[in-house]
Design an enzyme around this catalytic site. Sequence first.
Site, PDB file in Angstrom:
ATOM      1  N   CYS A   9      50.794  19.077 -43.188  1.00 23.09           N
ATOM      2  CA  CYS A   9      50.529  19.814 -41.944  1.00 23.09           C
ATOM      3  C   CYS A   9      51.404  21.057 -41.972  1.00 23.09           C
ATOM      4  O   CYS A   9      52.632  20.952 -41.996  1.00 23.09           O
ATOM      5  CB  CYS A   9      50.847  18.956 -40.729  1.00 23.09           C
ATOM      6  SG  CYS A   9      50.703  19.847 -39.159  1.00 23.09           S
ATOM      7  N   CYS A  30      46.453  25.671 -36.321  1.00 27.06           N
ATOM      8  CA  CYS A  30      46.530  24.729 -37.447  1.00 27.06           C
ATOM      9  C   CYS A  30      47.018  25.503 -38.658  1.00 27.06           C
ATOM     10  O   CYS A  30      46.325  26.419 -39.138  1.00 27.06           O
ATOM     11  CB  CYS A  30      45.168  24.095 -37.706  1.00 27.06           C
ATOM     12  SG  CYS A  30      45.115  23.088 -39.207  1.00 27.06           S
TER      13      CYS A  30
END
Length: 282
Positions: free
Chosen positions: A88, A220
């Site tokens: 991530c 993101c």
Amino acid sequence: MTFSPVRGREKDKSEEKLKFSKMEGTGNDFVVLDNRSGIVKDRENLAKRICLRKKGVGADGLLLLEKSDRADFRMRIFNPDGSEPEMCGNGARCIAKFAYLEGIVGEKCSFETLSGLVSAYIDEGNVRIKMKDPSFLNLNLELSLKDDSCEGYHLDTGVPHFVLFVPEVGRVALGKRGPEIRYHQSFQPAGTNVDFVEVKKSFLKVRTYERGVEAETLSCGTGVTASAIVASLVQELTSPVEVRTKGGNLKVHFQRRNKSNFIRVFLEGEVRLVYEGMYNDN
């Protein structure tokens, strides 16, 4: 009439208090815990409870800082549904800043993820991380959907992303379109994240439907990186690429060796400690 004195609630000995920090990177928010002592064992179920927006702390993911034998620490990340992704981007930037604030590392550090080692550089509120070199899974992939079809680019920037260009990201029915692509048979069994990209003269606008969160997030990191790489490949954008999301702006730096060989990919942007607290895990 007499009243009994008010007494405080007796503490249940089964309750376990966990110290946490709430971090956010361009609106992508995380609960971060130092788990080097191994106090958290049932990681998946803790993520399901603590990430709940109404009954928990509320977050896009749970980040655990754990011991590592080959780096400064190890990052474990769990989505609100309990699944564990390989990487991530914004989470990596947040945990690096957390480790710095806690005095665990200095301004430069490296840490383990399921997708490999990540290097981070902290400069006050700004955090820059070196991403894995992207791998292209399928270029010019056409998908047949329920009502129509779409064409995009499937690549891995730590986790899989399907990137497609649209005229206006603000007009995308992301709540309908995102899940339809995320669960498409072409990406089974793991599924994919989905990035909708609008190309402007000097920047990109990106919206992402995230696997595991099962919703749009304000930003993101791996999706922004994937979008910038594909925009360079298709639209001939050069490094650094500025990317604007609902949660803020990020920059993606890279070197391009040839048509589809990208190296030294960096993701850069602001990271903020929102607050610290204690969580009763009962």
